[in-house]
Write a protein that holds these residues in place. Structure first.
Motif, PDB file in Angstrom:
ATOM      1  N   GLY A 117      -1.885  -8.671   1.895  1.00 18.66           N
ATOM      2  CA  GLY A 117      -0.426  -8.581   2.002  1.00 18.66           C
ATOM      3  C   GLY A 117      -0.005  -7.570   3.052  1.00 18.66           C
ATOM      4  N   ALA A 118       0.587  -8.067   4.151  1.00 20.44           N
ATOM      5  CA  ALA A 118       1.017  -7.174   5.235  1.00 20.44           C
ATOM      6  C   ALA A 118       2.530  -6.967   5.194  1.00 20.44           C
ATOM      7  CB  ALA A 118       0.577  -7.728   6.591  1.00 20.44           C
ATOM      8  N   GLY A 119       3.124  -7.047   4.010  1.00 21.91           N
ATOM      9  CA  GLY A 119       4.542  -6.716   3.853  1.00 21.91           C
ATOM     10  C   GLY A 119       4.735  -5.213   3.989  1.00 21.91           C
ATOM     11  N   HIS A 120       5.921  -4.753   3.612  1.00 20.52           N
ATOM     12  CA  HIS A 120       6.235  -3.329   3.794  1.00 20.52           C
ATOM     13  C   HIS A 120       5.236  -2.441   3.075  1.00 20.52           C
ATOM     14  CE1 HIS A 120      10.016  -3.908   5.852  1.00 20.52           C
ATOM     15  NE2 HIS A 120      10.263  -4.910   5.021  1.00 20.52           N
ATOM     16  N   LEU A 121       4.897  -2.811   1.832  1.00 20.98           N
ATOM     17  CA  LEU A 121       4.007  -1.958   1.058  1.00 20.98           C
ATOM     18  C   LEU A 121       2.593  -1.978   1.647  1.00 20.98           C
ATOM     19  CD1 LEU A 121       3.761  -0.115  -1.393  1.00 20.98           C
ATOM     20  CD2 LEU A 121       3.137  -2.119  -2.729  1.00 20.98           C
ATOM     21  N   GLY A 122       2.089  -3.163   1.989  1.00 23.36           N
ATOM     22  CA  GLY A 122       0.770  -3.264   2.611  1.00 23.36           C
ATOM     23  C   GLY A 122       0.711  -2.440   3.886  1.00 23.36           C
ATOM     24  N   GLN A 123       1.786  -2.497   4.661  1.00 24.86           N
ATOM     25  CA  GLN A 123       1.822  -1.720   5.899  1.00 24.86           C
ATOM     26  C   GLN A 123       1.871  -0.224   5.602  1.00 24.86           C
ATOM     27  OE1 GLN A 123       4.067  -2.885   9.187  1.00 24.86           O
ATOM     28  NE2 GLN A 123       3.994  -5.078   8.755  1.00 24.86           N
ATOM     29  N   ALA A 124       2.612   0.141   4.562  1.00 23.59           N
ATOM     30  CA  ALA A 124       2.673   1.561   4.196  1.00 23.59           C
ATOM     31  C   ALA A 124       1.282   2.079   3.854  1.00 23.59           C
ATOM     32  CB  ALA A 124       3.631   1.777   3.025  1.00 23.59           C
ATOM     33  N   LEU A 125       0.529   1.304   3.064  1.00 22.19           N
ATOM     34  CA  LEU A 125      -0.820   1.735   2.680  1.00 22.19           C
ATOM     35  C   LEU A 125      -1.741   1.791   3.896  1.00 22.19           C
ATOM     36  CD1 LEU A 125      -1.438  -0.180  -0.687  1.00 22.19           C
ATOM     37  CD2 LEU A 125      -0.449   2.084  -0.339  1.00 22.19           C
ATOM     38  N   ALA A 126      -1.638   0.771   4.758  1.00 26.62           N
ATOM     39  CA  ALA A 126      -2.517   0.713   5.935  1.00 26.62           C
ATOM     40  C   ALA A 126      -2.270   1.890   6.872  1.00 26.62           C
ATOM     41  CB  ALA A 126      -2.327  -0.610   6.670  1.00 26.62           C
ATOM     42  N   ASN A 127      -1.061   2.416   6.844  1.00 28.38           N
ATOM     43  CA  ASN A 127      -0.704   3.504   7.755  1.00 28.38           C
ATOM     44  C   ASN A 127      -0.905   4.892   7.161  1.00 28.38           C
ATOM     45  OD1 ASN A 127       0.507   2.617  10.429  1.00 28.38           O
ATOM     46  ND2 ASN A 127       1.458   1.190   8.997  1.00 28.38           N
ATOM     47  N   TYR A 128      -1.393   4.944   5.943  1.00 28.41           N
ATOM     48  CA  TYR A 128      -1.511   6.204   5.234  1.00 28.41           C
ATOM     49  C   TYR A 128      -2.712   6.986   5.752  1.00 28.41           C
ATOM     50  CZ  TYR A 128       0.837   7.985   1.067  1.00 28.41           C
ATOM     51  OH  TYR A 128       1.641   8.658   0.195  1.00 28.41           O
ATOM     52  N   THR A 129      -2.487   8.010   6.556  1.00 22.51           N
ATOM     53  CA  THR A 129      -3.615   8.727   7.166  1.00 22.51           C
ATOM     54  C   THR A 129      -4.439   9.489   6.126  1.00 22.51           C
ATOM     55  OG1 THR A 129      -2.053  10.471   7.691  1.00 22.51           O
ATOM     56  CG2 THR A 129      -2.643   8.985   9.471  1.00 22.51           C
ATOM     57  N   ASN A 130      -3.785   9.852   5.004  1.00 22.55           N
ATOM     58  CA  ASN A 130      -4.509  10.550   3.946  1.00 22.55           C
ATOM     59  C   ASN A 130      -5.700   9.756   3.415  1.00 22.55           C
ATOM     60  OD1 ASN A 130      -3.662  13.118   3.368  1.00 22.55           O
ATOM     61  ND2 ASN A 130      -1.880  12.433   2.202  1.00 22.55           N
ATOM     62  N   PHE A 131      -5.539   8.432   3.330  1.00 24.48           N
ATOM     63  CA  PHE A 131      -6.627   7.607   2.808  1.00 24.48           C
ATOM     64  C   PHE A 131      -7.832   7.684   3.749  1.00 24.48           C
ATOM     65  CE2 PHE A 131      -3.227   4.635   0.853  1.00 24.48           C
ATOM     66  CZ  PHE A 131      -2.988   5.579  -0.130  1.00 24.48           C
ATOM     67  N   ARG A 132      -7.540   7.539   5.041  1.00 21.27           N
ATOM     68  CA  ARG A 132      -8.610   7.569   6.038  1.00 21.27           C
ATOM     69  C   ARG A 132      -9.342   8.910   5.967  1.00 21.27           C
ATOM     70  NH1 ARG A 132      -5.649   6.434  11.083  1.00 21.27           N
ATOM     71  NH2 ARG A 132      -4.607   4.951   9.693  1.00 21.27           N
ATOM     72  N   LYS A 133      -8.551   9.979   5.877  1.00 23.61           N
ATOM     73  CA  LYS A 133      -9.126  11.332   5.821  1.00 23.61           C
ATOM     74  C   LYS A 133     -10.111  11.456   4.662  1.00 23.61           C
ATOM     75  CE  LYS A 133      -6.706  14.985   4.347  1.00 23.61           C
ATOM     76  NZ  LYS A 133      -5.487  15.823   4.201  1.00 23.61           N
ATOM     77  N   ARG A 134      -9.820  10.767   3.565  1.00 26.73           N
ATOM     78  CA  ARG A 134     -10.678  10.871   2.382  1.00 26.73           C
ATOM     79  C   ARG A 134     -11.748   9.803   2.340  1.00 26.73           C
ATOM     80  NH1 ARG A 134      -5.457  12.381  -1.115  1.00 26.73           N
ATOM     81  NH2 ARG A 134      -5.473  14.581  -0.553  1.00 26.73           N
ATOM     82  N   GLY A 135     -11.925   9.080   3.443  1.00 27.64           N
ATOM     83  CA  GLY A 135     -13.033   8.133   3.525  1.00 27.64           C
ATOM     84  C   GLY A 135     -12.713   6.729   3.046  1.00 27.64           C
ATOM     85  N   PHE A 136     -11.439   6.427   2.814  1.00 27.55           N
ATOM     86  CA  PHE A 136     -11.063   5.057   2.477  1.00 27.55           C
ATOM     87  C   PHE A 136     -10.653   4.361   3.781  1.00 27.55           C
ATOM     88  CE2 PHE A 136     -10.178   7.479  -1.413  1.00 27.55           C
ATOM     89  CZ  PHE A 136     -10.961   6.767  -2.304  1.00 27.55           C
ATOM     90  N   LEU A 137     -11.493   3.469   4.257  1.00 28.15           N
ATOM     91  CA  LEU A 137     -11.285   2.861   5.567  1.00 28.15           C
ATOM     92  C   LEU A 137     -10.778   1.435   5.405  1.00 28.15           C
ATOM     93  CD1 LEU A 137     -14.643   4.114   7.153  1.00 28.15           C
ATOM     94  CD2 LEU A 137     -12.407   5.263   7.119  1.00 28.15           C
ATOM     95  N   ILE A 138      -9.567   1.196   5.883  1.00 26.95           N
ATOM     96  CA  ILE A 138      -8.988  -0.146   5.800  1.00 26.95           C
ATOM     97  C   ILE A 138      -9.552  -0.970   6.953  1.00 26.95           C
ATOM     98  CG2 ILE A 138      -6.849  -1.479   5.647  1.00 26.95           C
ATOM     99  CD1 ILE A 138      -7.040   0.734   3.523  1.00 26.95           C
ATOM    100  N   LYS A 139     -10.377  -1.957   6.623  1.00 24.50           N
ATOM    101  CA  LYS A 139     -11.043  -2.743   7.666  1.00 24.50           C
ATOM    102  C   LYS A 139     -10.203  -3.930   8.127  1.00 24.50           C
ATOM    103  CE  LYS A 139     -14.776  -1.229   8.528  1.00 24.50           C
ATOM    104  NZ  LYS A 139     -15.008  -0.039   9.357  1.00 24.50           N
ATOM    105  N   ALA A 140      -9.349  -4.443   7.265  1.00 23.99           N
ATOM    106  CA  ALA A 140      -8.493  -5.573   7.650  1.00 23.99           C
ATOM    107  C   ALA A 140      -7.379  -5.722   6.629  1.00 23.99           C
ATOM    108  CB  ALA A 140      -9.304  -6.863   7.730  1.00 23.99           C
TER     109      ALA A 140
END
Lengths: 218, 218
Positions: B90-113
């Motif tokens: 889901g690339a709606g507003h919420l999906g985009q919000a999660l994909a853009n969350y730099t905190n997740f990346r920092k903690r090792g959660f990598l959004i691949k697609a």
């Protein structure tokens, strides 16, 4: 009214009941037995009867619950039988996601404005709400008697913004910033810490693998 | 290892400890006493000592806790000392919000697609992740060994999508759809039902007003 005697545990379950009853109403169902509801909600029928007994005798032996009555009664308890004007602070992706959520509007949560400091979004509209500059927030909240606000900005500015909002008369803070806000006793905060939720998921995924490893070793 | 003996209640508090320890590390602090941590976290010092004792003797009498050690140990328990490849459906507003969350990346959660069916977003990039068509989801998940997925689509399609994901090997579902998903025992779901969270806030706001009315009447 017996409202005060309903336990916190029951209250925490009410939004979920409400969601199921809403679905049933949309499907045109008028009555449901505790057994049928228990199958759908993965609760025991006796748990459901106990929970719903808190609101008086809506379940009639052999007839089941009148879905609309129960739905309306729960709405009253949850304070969603009236409309709530809200604002969102932060027009980033998350703020936009909330502003566009039609479910909130349907339940009477009306987003009156979104506030942001970014000149590129000020003057635009998200959902049905205008994006206004941060400087206008205090006057807007006071003028419109806003009581609820969603905080979708980084933690550093969130602390100060929430202090202002409380001074302006806001009572309920829906906090998405990654910070625990200290607020006076008569102010309520509902935190949605998404990173913490993701870490809990990660923990539980790790647990699945540990259990599988142990089973292999047994 | 004593990991198995840590109670669920402590586990639920770990992400919050982790967040505070992370903040302290960013501020360059190396050690902290349970008293100081208790002031910051609004917990009692004895609660903190009890919780953190679960991970062995990191607190030395008179010296306090070594923040980095404690942080790393909690990361291990939460299973965030390793990277997790994820997808978002889901690339709606919420999906985009999660994909853009730099905190997740920092903690090792990598959004691949991110997967979506809307031709207007397919082929774009959100955060660092490509938006791919839904038809490619199954192969992508299997080929990349994806174990975690965030569900940001309406409830109707969510049920079927989650079934596919589980068949593809996903173990952890981060569910934002407004539906309770029935999954096998070795699959974990973390629900984020935003509407329910908002209803809880609304209930508590109503409670504040009820208390004020009662005080007036006393």
């Amino acid at each position: 009214m017996a409202k005060k005697e309903i336990s916190q545990a029951v209250i925490l379950r009410l939004p979920r009941y409400y969601r199921y009853l809403e679905d049933l109403m949309e499907q045109g169902v008028e009555r449901i037995s505790s057994n049928e509801l228990s199958k759908r909600m993965h609760l025991t029928a006796s748990q459901i009867r106990q929970d719903l007994n808190n609101f008086g005798g809506f379940g009639q032996q052999g007839y089941g619950y009148n879905i609309k009555n129960l739905h309306d009664e729960i709405a009253k308890i949850l304070n969603i039988d009236v409309e709530h004007d809200m604002i969102i602070v932060g027009a980033g992706h998350l703020g936009q996601a909330l502003a566009n959520y039609t479910n909130f509007r349907k339940r009477g949560f009306l987003i009156k404005a979104v506030f942001d400091q970014d000149p590129r979004v000020i003057g635009t509209t998200v959902g049905n709400a205008p994006v206004l500059p941060m400087e206008k927030m205090d006057d807007f909240v006071k003028d419109h008697g806003i009581k609820m606000a969603a905080i979708c900005i980084p933690k550093a500015p969130a602390v100060e913004v929430v202090e202002s909002l409380i001074a302006d008369g806001v009572v309920g803070i829906w906090n998405f910033a990654h910070v625990d806000l200290a607020v006076p006793e008569n102010i309520v905060i509902e935190n949605v810490h998404l990173s913490e939720s993701l870490m809990r998921l990660s923990y539980r995924v790790g647990e699945v693998y540990r259990n599988q490893d142990e089973e292999k070793n047994e």
